[in-house]
Motif scaffolding. Structure first.
Motif, mmCIF file in Angstrom:
data_model
loop_
_atom_site.group_PDB
_atom_site.id
_atom_site.type_symbol
_atom_site.label_atom_id
_atom_site.label_comp_id
_atom_site.label_asym_id
_atom_site.label_seq_id
_atom_site.Cartn_x
_atom_site.Cartn_y
_atom_site.Cartn_z
ATOM 1 N N ASP A 188 -25.965 -46.718 -30.588
ATOM 2 C CA ASP A 188 -27.330 -46.327 -30.249
ATOM 3 C C ASP A 188 -27.415 -44.809 -30.101
ATOM 4 N N TYR A 231 -28.739 -42.318 -28.541
ATOM 5 C CA TYR A 231 -29.595 -42.013 -27.395
ATOM 6 C C TYR A 231 -30.020 -40.547 -27.301
ATOM 7 N N SER A 239 -34.058 -37.820 -31.082
ATOM 8 C CA SER A 239 -35.452 -38.245 -31.091
ATOM 9 C C SER A 239 -35.705 -39.187 -32.266
ATOM 10 N N ASP A 240 -36.882 -39.808 -32.283
ATOM 11 C CA ASP A 240 -37.207 -40.726 -33.381
ATOM 12 C C ASP A 240 -37.186 -40.009 -34.729
ATOM 13 N N SER A 249 -30.777 -50.867 -28.919
ATOM 14 C CA SER A 249 -31.680 -50.674 -27.791
ATOM 15 C C SER A 249 -33.071 -51.102 -28.225
ATOM 16 N N ARG A 275 -35.610 -49.317 -28.311
ATOM 17 C CA ARG A 275 -36.194 -48.261 -29.130
ATOM 18 C C ARG A 275 -35.776 -48.408 -30.588
ATOM 19 N N MET A 276 -34.489 -48.732 -30.835
ATOM 20 C CA MET A 276 -34.035 -48.870 -32.204
ATOM 21 C C MET A 276 -34.640 -50.099 -32.871
ATOM 22 N N ARG A 286 -37.596 -51.248 -32.266
ATOM 23 C CA ARG A 286 -38.966 -50.854 -32.606
ATOM 24 C C ARG A 286 -38.981 -49.873 -33.773
ATOM 25 N N LEU A 287 -38.043 -48.938 -33.788
ATOM 26 C CA LEU A 287 -38.045 -47.906 -34.817
ATOM 27 C C LEU A 287 -37.714 -48.476 -36.191
ATOM 28 N N GLU A 337 -36.927 -58.281 -32.307
ATOM 29 C CA GLU A 337 -37.046 -58.045 -30.862
ATOM 30 C C GLU A 337 -36.008 -58.880 -30.138
#
Length: 406
Positions: free
Chosen positions: A113, A115, A118-119, A138, A140-141, A143-144, A149
């Motif tokens: 990940d 961390y 940034s995106d 994570s 975030r990943m 979602r990105l 999910e």
């Protein structure tokens, strides 16, 4: 004459000089000891301050989890070596720019990940690779990358059950985190509910695989079930592997220079410095009082009789007859033991038995006299003291010391 002064004798002058010399010699080590003590305390304070500053300005190294260079239980050095054994070139880097420049069509980008990125930095790095493997994930990943999910449940023993042929020989794994795949993603190692331990996407000509491998691909778990085969199936499909290890110094979210002073109010740092200076001043001020004790002779000599009278007055003022009777009895027992030829640690019963044989008094009455109940008031105390004195006189009268005649 009263006005005349006596000149000191040579012996007295020599003695005074010797005393002064010894005093100066004794005082010199004391001064040196105080100076050394102050220096040690100051050095300790400065060391603590420097060590605290080092902890403040240094960044934590979080690259130990699935780090290909780490031989620890949570590292991934064993997995990197297994991939090398498959004739795959493994290049490890901690710079995302170096990782991006090393990527090509025959390379697999491997990372945990990211961390610190940034995106935008994550997208820029992943866009340079045709094959991406994320060993930890994570929210975030997920979602990105739009892979899916998190799924409820704790996972369990699952097998591949998906189309890629490289997973056919993996067997079963004990998954610890499950995901629900998105519509354009494929789930591998799924359970009966459809939740999968590995997500895979082949959109836009790029293959992206994602799983939570912290407890699957680490050094201490690689030999369990099909974990090693899973790691080889993910990483050994291309001739080269570019393994990027994220770190704070390479991130664009945190500059890596954050200190404790940046996270606290502005008055904290001056207050800490002021407290440090106050501590140094207190050490310098009070440190002169530290040192060995100096033995001095008392200005007066207190006689034992005065001490005895003072304690007697305190006892009389307290009106504690029971406490006053204890030393009277103790003294009588000690003196009787000496006169009767007994030891200094003789018990009350032994002294009473010997005195009874000597003066012909019943033992029970002597037991009560020497070790009975304490008196309750001054009248009983006086009566007890009189009877003890009479007993001592009676024992003394029975002792006859014969003198040798010429």
């Amino acid at each position: 004459m009263s006005g005349a002064r006596l000149a000191p004798s040579p012996a007295t002058s020599a003695a005074d000089a010797g005393n002064a010399g010894s005093t100066a010699a004794a005082a010199a080590p004391g001064r040196r000891g105080r100076i050394v003590g102050r220096a040690v305390v100051i050095a300790l304070l400065l060391g603590i301050a420097l060590l605290s500053g080092r902890f403040i300005v240094s960044n934590p190294d979080l690259g130990g989890v699935l780090n290909p260079r780490s031989p620890g239980p949570t590292g991934a050095k064993a997995l990197a070596q297994l991939v090398r054994d498959k004739d795959v070139d493994v290049q490890i880097t901690r710079s995302r720019r170096d990782a991006a420049s090393a990527l090509s069509s025959d390379a697999t980008l491997v990372l945990t990940d990211p961390y610190p990125l940034s995106d935008e930095a994550v997208r820029a790095l992943l866009d340079r690779a045709d094959r991406v493997v994320l060993l930890s994930s994570s929210a975030r990943m997920l979602r990105l990358l739009r892979l899916g999910e998190d799924a409820p449940g704790a996972g369990g023993e699952v097998s591949a059950g998906c189309r890629p042929a490289e997973f056919d020989r993996v067997g079963t794994i004990d998954a610890t985190r499950m995901f629900l795949p998105a519509t354009d993603s494929e789930g591998c190692f799924a359970d009966e509910s459809g939740a999968a331990a590995l997500l895979r996407s082949t959109a836009d000509g790029r293959t992206v695989s994602l799983l939570e491998g912290t407890r699957l691909l680490s050094n201490d778990a690689l030999a369990q079930r099909g974990n090693a085969a899973l790691g080889i199936a993910l990483l050994a499909q291309e001739p080269r592997v570019v393994w990027y290890v994220p770190n704070l110094a390479d991130g664009d979210i945190s500059s890596g220079e954050t200190t404790l002073g940046d996270l606290t109010p502005e008055w904290v740092t001056p207050a800490l410095l002021l407290l440090l200076l106050a501590g140094l001043a207190a050490v310098w001020w009070r440190g002169r009082r530290f040192g060995p004790l100096v033995a001095e002779s008392l200005p007066v000599t207190v006689r034992a009789s005065e001490t005895m009278q003072g304690r007697a007055r305190l006892t009389a003022r307290a009106a504690d007859a029971a406490h006053a009777a204890e030393p009277i009895r103790a003294g009588t027992i000690a003196r009787l033991a000496a006169r009767l030829g007994l030891g200094p640690r003789s018990s009350v019963e032994e002294v009473a038995d010997a005195a009874s044989d000597r003066v012909g008094v019943p033992r029970t009455s002597l037991y009560d006299l020497l070790g009975g109940a304490p008196p309750h008031d001054d009248r009983e105390l006086i009566a007890l003291a009189r009877r003890l004195a009479e007993l001592e006189d009676a024992v003394g009268n029975t002792i006859r010391i014969e003198r040798n005649r010429p």
